[in-house]
Motif scaffolding. Sequence first.
Motif, PDB file in Angstrom:
ATOM      1  N   LEU A 261      29.650  43.301  40.146  1.00 48.46           N
ATOM      2  CA  LEU A 261      29.314  42.509  38.964  1.00 48.46           C
ATOM      3  C   LEU A 261      30.557  41.900  38.334  1.00 48.46           C
ATOM      4  O   LEU A 261      30.524  40.758  37.865  1.00 48.46           O
ATOM      5  CB  LEU A 261      28.572  43.381  37.952  1.00 48.46           C
ATOM      6  CG  LEU A 261      27.112  43.670  38.311  1.00 48.46           C
ATOM      7  CD1 LEU A 261      26.523  44.730  37.386  1.00 48.46           C
ATOM      8  CD2 LEU A 261      26.282  42.396  38.252  1.00 48.46           C
ATOM      9  N   ARG A 262      31.648  42.631  38.328  1.00 48.61           N
ATOM     10  CA  ARG A 262      32.891  42.071  37.800  1.00 48.61           C
ATOM     11  C   ARG A 262      33.295  40.831  38.589  1.00 48.61           C
ATOM     12  O   ARG A 262      33.686  39.803  38.017  1.00 48.61           O
ATOM     13  CB  ARG A 262      34.001  43.118  37.854  1.00 48.61           C
ATOM     14  CG  ARG A 262      35.335  42.615  37.290  1.00 48.61           C
ATOM     15  CD  ARG A 262      36.355  43.735  37.249  1.00 48.61           C
ATOM     16  NE  ARG A 262      36.565  44.317  38.581  1.00 48.61           N
ATOM     17  CZ  ARG A 262      37.290  45.408  38.813  1.00 48.61           C
ATOM     18  NH1 ARG A 262      37.835  46.056  37.811  1.00 48.61           N
ATOM     19  NH2 ARG A 262      37.429  45.859  40.044  1.00 48.61           N
TER      20      ARG A 262
ATOM     21  N   LEU B 294      30.539  37.886  37.925  1.00 50.21           N
ATOM     22  CA  LEU B 294      30.598  37.275  36.604  1.00 50.21           C
ATOM     23  C   LEU B 294      31.801  36.360  36.428  1.00 50.21           C
ATOM     24  O   LEU B 294      31.866  35.596  35.460  1.00 50.21           O
ATOM     25  CB  LEU B 294      30.603  38.364  35.534  1.00 50.21           C
ATOM     26  CG  LEU B 294      29.278  39.131  35.389  1.00 50.21           C
ATOM     27  CD1 LEU B 294      29.462  40.365  34.505  1.00 50.21           C
ATOM     28  CD2 LEU B 294      28.183  38.225  34.829  1.00 50.21           C
ATOM     29  N   ARG B 295      32.753  36.416  37.351  1.00 46.98           N
ATOM     30  CA  ARG B 295      33.925  35.545  37.291  1.00 46.98           C
ATOM     31  C   ARG B 295      33.829  34.376  38.272  1.00 46.98           C
ATOM     32  O   ARG B 295      34.784  33.610  38.416  1.00 46.98           O
ATOM     33  CB  ARG B 295      35.185  36.380  37.536  1.00 46.98           C
ATOM     34  CG  ARG B 295      35.433  37.341  36.389  1.00 46.98           C
ATOM     35  CD  ARG B 295      36.545  38.330  36.637  1.00 46.98           C
ATOM     36  NE  ARG B 295      36.744  39.165  35.442  1.00 46.98           N
ATOM     37  CZ  ARG B 295      37.570  40.204  35.370  1.00 46.98           C
ATOM     38  NH1 ARG B 295      38.282  40.550  36.435  1.00 46.98           N
ATOM     39  NH2 ARG B 295      37.676  40.900  34.258  1.00 46.98           N
TER      40      ARG B 295
ATOM     41  N   VAL C 121      23.634  35.509  37.393  1.00 47.44           N
ATOM     42  CA  VAL C 121      24.035  36.841  37.844  1.00 47.44           C
ATOM     43  C   VAL C 121      23.084  37.839  37.205  1.00 47.44           C
ATOM     44  O   VAL C 121      22.922  37.859  35.979  1.00 47.44           O
ATOM     45  CB  VAL C 121      25.485  37.189  37.446  1.00 47.44           C
ATOM     46  CG1 VAL C 121      25.846  38.596  37.946  1.00 47.44           C
ATOM     47  CG2 VAL C 121      26.465  36.164  38.009  1.00 47.44           C
TER      48      VAL C 121
ATOM     49  N   VAL D  28      35.856  43.525  32.014  1.00 47.45           N
ATOM     50  CA  VAL D  28      34.920  42.409  31.854  1.00 47.45           C
ATOM     51  C   VAL D  28      34.822  42.071  30.369  1.00 47.45           C
ATOM     52  O   VAL D  28      34.619  42.948  29.524  1.00 47.45           O
ATOM     53  CB  VAL D  28      33.532  42.781  32.412  1.00 47.45           C
ATOM     54  CG1 VAL D  28      32.521  41.672  32.134  1.00 47.45           C
ATOM     55  CG2 VAL D  28      33.627  43.041  33.910  1.00 47.45           C
TER      56      VAL D  28
ATOM     57  N   GLU E 176      31.867  37.199  29.494  1.00 52.92           N
ATOM     58  CA  GLU E 176      31.404  37.398  30.864  1.00 52.92           C
ATOM     59  C   GLU E 176      30.167  38.270  30.886  1.00 52.92           C
ATOM     60  O   GLU E 176      29.196  37.993  31.609  1.00 52.92           O
ATOM     61  CB  GLU E 176      32.522  38.019  31.699  1.00 52.92           C
ATOM     62  CG  GLU E 176      33.692  37.080  31.961  1.00 52.92           C
ATOM     63  CD  GLU E 176      34.904  37.775  32.564  1.00 52.92           C
ATOM     64  OE1 GLU E 176      35.735  37.082  33.166  1.00 52.92           O
ATOM     65  OE2 GLU E 176      35.006  39.026  32.440  1.00 52.92           O
ATOM     66  N   LEU E 177      30.169  39.324  30.090  1.00 55.90           N
ATOM     67  CA  LEU E 177      29.027  40.227  30.048  1.00 55.90           C
ATOM     68  C   LEU E 177      27.783  39.520  29.512  1.00 55.90           C
ATOM     69  O   LEU E 177      26.653  39.839  29.916  1.00 55.90           O
ATOM     70  CB  LEU E 177      29.361  41.434  29.179  1.00 55.90           C
ATOM     71  CG  LEU E 177      28.536  42.717  29.390  1.00 55.90           C
ATOM     72  CD1 LEU E 177      28.593  43.159  30.846  1.00 55.90           C
ATOM     73  CD2 LEU E 177      29.036  43.819  28.470  1.00 55.90           C
TER      74      LEU E 177
ATOM     75  N   ARG F  46      26.774  36.723  30.287  1.00 52.37           N
ATOM     76  CA  ARG F  46      26.133  35.955  31.365  1.00 52.37           C
ATOM     77  C   ARG F  46      25.176  36.804  32.184  1.00 52.37           C
ATOM     78  O   ARG F  46      24.384  36.271  32.977  1.00 52.37           O
ATOM     79  CB  ARG F  46      27.196  35.385  32.313  1.00 52.37           C
ATOM     80  CG  ARG F  46      28.154  34.387  31.700  1.00 52.37           C
ATOM     81  CD  ARG F  46      29.105  33.877  32.780  1.00 52.37           C
ATOM     82  NE  ARG F  46      28.351  33.263  33.872  1.00 52.37           N
ATOM     83  CZ  ARG F  46      28.756  33.237  35.138  1.00 52.37           C
ATOM     84  NH1 ARG F  46      29.912  33.795  35.480  1.00 52.37           N
ATOM     85  NH2 ARG F  46      28.040  32.640  36.064  1.00 52.37           N
ATOM     86  N   LEU F  47      25.246  38.125  32.020  1.00 54.52           N
ATOM     87  CA  LEU F  47      24.509  39.030  32.902  1.00 54.52           C
ATOM     88  C   LEU F  47      23.046  39.142  32.503  1.00 54.52           C
ATOM     89  O   LEU F  47      22.722  39.460  31.349  1.00 54.52           O
ATOM     90  CB  LEU F  47      25.170  40.412  32.878  1.00 54.52           C
ATOM     91  CG  LEU F  47      24.514  41.500  33.732  1.00 54.52           C
ATOM     92  CD1 LEU F  47      24.484  41.100  35.202  1.00 54.52           C
ATOM     93  CD2 LEU F  47      25.249  42.823  33.546  1.00 54.52           C
TER      94      LEU F  47
END
Length: 325
Positions: free
Chosen positions: A225-226, A229-230, A236, A257, A261-262, A264-265
Motif C-alpha cells: 500500500l505504501r 499510494l505513491r 487504490v 505514509v 496519501e492515506l 487516497r485509500l
Amino acid sequence: MLELAADLLPLIERGVPVAAVTVTRVVRSAPRGVGATLAVTGDARVIGSLSGGCVEGDAVMLGLDALRSGAVRRGSFGFAGPDDAIVAAGLACGGAIEVVAYPIDGTDPRVRAALMNAAAGRDTTLDLTLDDGPALTLHRPGRPRLVVLGAGEHAAALCRVGAAAGFAVTVCDVWALLVTRERFPEASELVVAPPHEYLASLETPDDRTAVCVLTHDERLDVPALRAALRLPVGFVGAMGSRATVARRAALLTQAGVTDAELGRLHSPLGLDLGAHTPEETALSVIAEIVAARTGASARPLRSTLGPLHTDAAVGCATPTPVAAR
C-alpha cells in the motif's frame, strides 16, 4: 468497429465478408452512444449491437445492403421533428441516432493492424475515408488495468468480474502455488513476486489503473500500500474489517505514509451492497472503481436527475477525432 475486434479478426482472417454499422450521432437519448457498432456477415450473422434491440433489425438490413452493394449507406433511426414522428425504427428512450454502414476492407493493412491492436487491448485509432461524405475516425482506448495483489478466493472472483467488465487484470502474490492459470484463467498477467516489488516495476501506471490489495497479511499489505499510494494510479483499495483498516492505517503512518496519501485509500474496499459471497464482493469492488473513475455518485439511478449517459461514455465521431469506440 474496434470494439468488436476480437470477434471480427477471425472472420477477416478467413475472408468472410463483413459490414459494420456505426453510430455517428445521437439526438437526445439512446441506449448506446456515438461509436457503438454492429457488424453483420453476408449470411446475416450479427455481432454487437446499437441499441439493445430497438433498431437492430433495420440496422442489419442497412449493413447487408452495404455489404452486397459494396457501397456506403447512411441512415437515421428513432424520432425526429416537433411531433416526434417516427423515422424508420423507433428507440424506446425517445431519442434518435444517425448511422453509417460500410463494408470492412479486410485486405487493408491499416484496418488489420488496428483490429489486432484493439483486440490486444491497446489504445487504437483508425481513420476511414468511406465515400464523399465526412471521414470516420474510430478510437478505442486501451483497456483499463486492474492490479490484484493477493491470490485468494476473493481475488479469483475479482479477476473474473474485472475481466468481464473490460479490465486487463494482473494477479500478483508471493505464493506460486496460488498464482496459476487454472485459478485465474481470465487474467492478462500472472506474477509471482512480493507485491511491493512488482509495483515498483509497474510500467506506465496512470489514472485508469486500479490497485486492490487482498493479501490479508500486514507484512505484505503495508509495503504494497505504501508503494501503491505513491504511484500516479487512479484507485487504490484494500480489503479488511473496520478493525483491520484502523490497525493498518496506523502501521502505514508509522511506515511514513502521509495523511494526504492515506486519504487516497479506499478501505474497507467496495460499495455497500450487502455482499456476502466472493462474487458479490467483487461486484461491489468493481462498482466502486468505476464510480471513482467517472466521478459518479454510485446512487440508485431512480434517485438521480438528468441524462443517464454522458458524452464521456463512448464513441466515434465524424470528422473530428474524439473518444470513440
